[in-house]
Every structure is written in C-alpha cells, then in structure tokens.
Motif scaffolding. Structure first.
Motif, PDB file in Angstrom:
ATOM      1  N   ARG A 158      -1.066 -14.338 -20.524  1.00  0.00           N
ATOM      2  CA  ARG A 158      -0.379 -14.499 -19.385  1.00  0.00           C
ATOM      3  C   ARG A 158       1.286 -15.574 -20.232  1.00  0.00           C
ATOM      4  O   ARG A 158       2.529 -15.280 -18.885  1.00  0.00           O
ATOM      5  N   TYR A 210       5.605  -8.936 -20.513  1.00  0.00           N
ATOM      6  CA  TYR A 210       6.267  -8.250 -19.693  1.00  0.00           C
ATOM      7  C   TYR A 210       7.643  -7.799 -19.372  1.00  0.00           C
ATOM      8  O   TYR A 210       8.079  -6.946 -19.387  1.00  0.00           O
ATOM      9  N   GLN A 243      -1.467  -1.912 -13.848  1.00  0.00           N
ATOM     10  CA  GLN A 243      -2.126  -2.861 -12.705  1.00  0.00           C
ATOM     11  C   GLN A 243      -3.439  -2.864 -12.344  1.00  0.00           C
ATOM     12  O   GLN A 243      -4.120  -4.093 -11.318  1.00  0.00           O
ATOM     13  N   GLU A 244      -4.557  -1.750 -12.760  1.00  0.00           N
ATOM     14  CA  GLU A 244      -5.921  -1.703 -12.520  1.00  0.00           C
ATOM     15  C   GLU A 244      -6.449  -2.229 -14.155  1.00  0.00           C
ATOM     16  O   GLU A 244      -6.265  -2.084 -15.170  1.00  0.00           O
ATOM     17  N   LYS A 261      -6.260  -8.893 -18.320  1.00  0.00           N
ATOM     18  CA  LYS A 261      -5.273  -9.152 -17.444  1.00  0.00           C
ATOM     19  C   LYS A 261      -4.782  -8.121 -16.353  1.00  0.00           C
ATOM     20  O   LYS A 261      -4.220  -6.933 -17.409  1.00  0.00           O
ATOM     21  N   THR A 262      -4.521  -7.634 -15.195  1.00  0.00           N
ATOM     22  CA  THR A 262      -3.413  -6.995 -14.650  1.00  0.00           C
ATOM     23  C   THR A 262      -2.422  -7.507 -14.359  1.00  0.00           C
ATOM     24  O   THR A 262      -1.976  -8.396 -14.454  1.00  0.00           O
ATOM     25  N   LEU A 263      -1.501  -6.212 -14.519  1.00  0.00           N
ATOM     26  CA  LEU A 263      -0.115  -6.665 -14.112  1.00  0.00           C
ATOM     27  C   LEU A 263       0.041  -6.942 -12.590  1.00  0.00           C
ATOM     28  O   LEU A 263      -0.851  -6.421 -11.856  1.00  0.00           O
ATOM     29  N   THR A 264       1.489  -8.149 -12.687  1.00  0.00           N
ATOM     30  CA  THR A 264       1.330  -8.238 -10.745  1.00  0.00           C
ATOM     31  C   THR A 264       2.683  -7.277 -10.444  1.00  0.00           C
ATOM     32  O   THR A 264       3.280  -6.948 -11.450  1.00  0.00           O
ATOM     33  N   LYS A 265       2.462  -8.063  -9.126  1.00  0.00           N
ATOM     34  CA  LYS A 265       4.078  -6.330  -8.474  1.00  0.00           C
ATOM     35  C   LYS A 265       5.052  -7.569  -8.887  1.00  0.00           C
ATOM     36  O   LYS A 265       6.014  -7.029  -9.156  1.00  0.00           O
ATOM     37  N   GLU A 266       5.495  -9.353  -9.433  1.00  0.00           N
ATOM     38  CA  GLU A 266       6.468  -9.635  -9.979  1.00  0.00           C
ATOM     39  C   GLU A 266       6.626  -9.400 -11.368  1.00  0.00           C
ATOM     40  O   GLU A 266       7.432  -9.253 -11.687  1.00  0.00           O
ATOM     41  N   GLU A 267       5.376  -9.125 -12.479  1.00  0.00           N
ATOM     42  CA  GLU A 267       5.821  -9.110 -13.159  1.00  0.00           C
ATOM     43  C   GLU A 267       6.234  -7.207 -13.179  1.00  0.00           C
ATOM     44  O   GLU A 267       7.192  -6.557 -14.344  1.00  0.00           O
TER      45      GLU A 267
END
Length: 272
Positions: free
Chosen positions: A32, A37, A82-83, A91-97
């Motif tokens: 990350r 992203y 995200q999943e 790693k999965t996407l976060t809401k912030e990303e």
C-alpha cells in the motif's frame, strides 16, 4: 504498489499455463505504500527489481495475446477490489482509497485503458465511452475461440465487472454483460462462457433494475425454460404471462385464455 512475482523478467515470462483455481498466494502481493490507487502509476516488480509501470504495461502488453493468456498475475494489479480474490495475500481496497481513485482523472483514464486492453484480448471493442456499449472486434472469431477454450478467463471478467462498478464506471457493467448474454444465448457463441455469464457476470452488476433487465433478457432466450434457475419461479411466471398476452395482442385477440396462462406458468407452451 508493487507485486512480487516469481518470474525474473516481467516482459519475458516462462510459458506456464495455470487453471482458474491455481492462483498461488505467493505470486503477487500488494504494497500500500506506493499510492497505487490514487495515482495508478505504481510499478509491478520482479525479484530482480525490474519493473513495468502502468503506462508501459498498456504500451507493451496491448495485443500480446499469448503473454496475456499465460500470465495471470496482472489482473489484481489492473483491477483492484474491496473483496479478497484467489490470492489471499492481496490487499483489498479501502473506502478512502476508492474515494482517492474516484477523485483522480488520471487513475480513471488508466483504468479505462486497462479495460480496453482486456476487451481487445477477449475480441471485443468499446463502441462508445459515454454509454459503455461494446461490439465484436474485427478479430472476434479468433479471440472467441481462445476465450471459449480457456475457461479460466471467466474469473477475471467477473473481477473486471466488479472493479468497473467500484471505481467509477458502473454504466459499463450492463452493456458488457448484455453482450455476453446475447453472444451465448442468442447467437450461440461462447458456450463455455454461458454459465459464468448467468451465475456471476449478471450478479456483478450494481444496479438492481439493470440486473432484472438482464435476467429477463436471459430468461426470454434460455431453453429449456424449466431449467432456468437464476430468478424465482414466481418472477418467471409473470414474464411468461406477459409474453402470452403480447402474443395474443399480436394475433388480434384481447387477452389470453385461462388455459394459455396456466400452460405458460407451467412452462408447457411456446411463448416465443
């Protein structure tokens, strides 16, 4: 972000063929720290630290069908979600990303280029960037044959659809799924894609209304109808009843008889 992969040279990978369920967890890993992203310009690194940036990938891998077929480690790099996917280390996407991505025109344009690259690999081209409409590419016969012979490509298509919905292109979902349904159910192409289109592609579409339209289209063209399992029978009965009424109107009658409605709901009459 960077992916650590087993091969020594990204652009000259060994011709290793893998099946859909053979994604090894140590093949690539998301880091990350590279702001992948929001900038969408990170590198994909090999063990020897050779790397390819997103613009280089678009330039050197576009149309390289053999390479795209045998290498499976780029999909999570190009189309993050995200999943978790087949790779438990990714790693999965976060809401912030996600929000950073949606705020970046550069990121969205690069995602669009990635989408066009993969459409070309499948024998499809983006007809309209505003609507997301797609059509067969000039080399569709060759590419359809490859897609039909390599079922492991169905999984990345599902991932691409989900990514489009998450990262700013939800309007592209419906046209692509509609395309696959028409090719498989109406035109009789891609028989090995049909089950994935019905079981996964349709349900990757975010809009409930568009999913319902896709299912209705699929049901209208699916045979035998009694084996259609992708929506409740009560919904199918309503659709069958509507078709019977429409047929009666075309034949100059006011409405269907009770017997016609009953047969339609039981799936015994021709509603074409």
């Amino acid at each position: 972000m960077s992916w650590n992969i087993e091969s020594s040279n990204l652009l000259n990978l060994q011709p290793e063929i893998k099946e859909e369920d053979d994604f090894a967890g140590d093949e690539y890993r998301v880091d990350r720290a590279d702001e992948f992203y929001c900038g969408y310009d990170s590198t994909w690194e090999t063990k020897e630290k050779e790397s390819v940036k997103i613009n280089e990938f678009h330039q050197y891998w576009y149309g390289k069908y053999e390479k795209l077929e045998r290498v499976h480690t780029f999909i999570q790099w190009l189309f993050p979600l995200q999943e978790p996917g087949m790779n438990y280390q990714a790693k999965t996407l976060t809401k912030e990303e996600i929000q950073e991505f949606l705020d970046s025109e550069k990121a969205k344009q690069n995602l669009l280029r990635s989408y066009k690259l993969m459409l070309d690999f499948y024998g499809i081209e983006l007809k309209d960037e505003k609507t997301g409409d797609v059509q067969r590419a000039s080399n569709w016969r060759e590419r359809f044959q490859n897609l039909n012979c390599h079922k492991h490509n169905n999984l990345p298509i599902t991932r691409i659809l989900k990514c489009l919905g998450t990262l700013g292109y939800p309007k592209f979902q419906y046209p692509l799924v509609r395309f696959f349904l028409e090719e498989t159910l109406v035109k009789g192409e891609l028989p090995n894609v049909k089950d994935s289109a019905l079981s996964y592609f349709v349900f990757a579409v975010l809009s409930k209304q568009e999913r319902r339209k896709l299912l209705r289209f699929a049901f209208q063209h699916y045979e035998p109808k009694e084996e259609f399992v992708w929506c409740p029978k009560k919904v199918q009965n309503v659709w069958l009843g509507h078709r019977v009424e429409q047929n009666c109107m075309r034949n100059g009658r006011v409405g269907a008889t009770f017997q016609e409605r009953f047969k339609a709901k039981k799936g015994f009459c021709d509603t074409s």
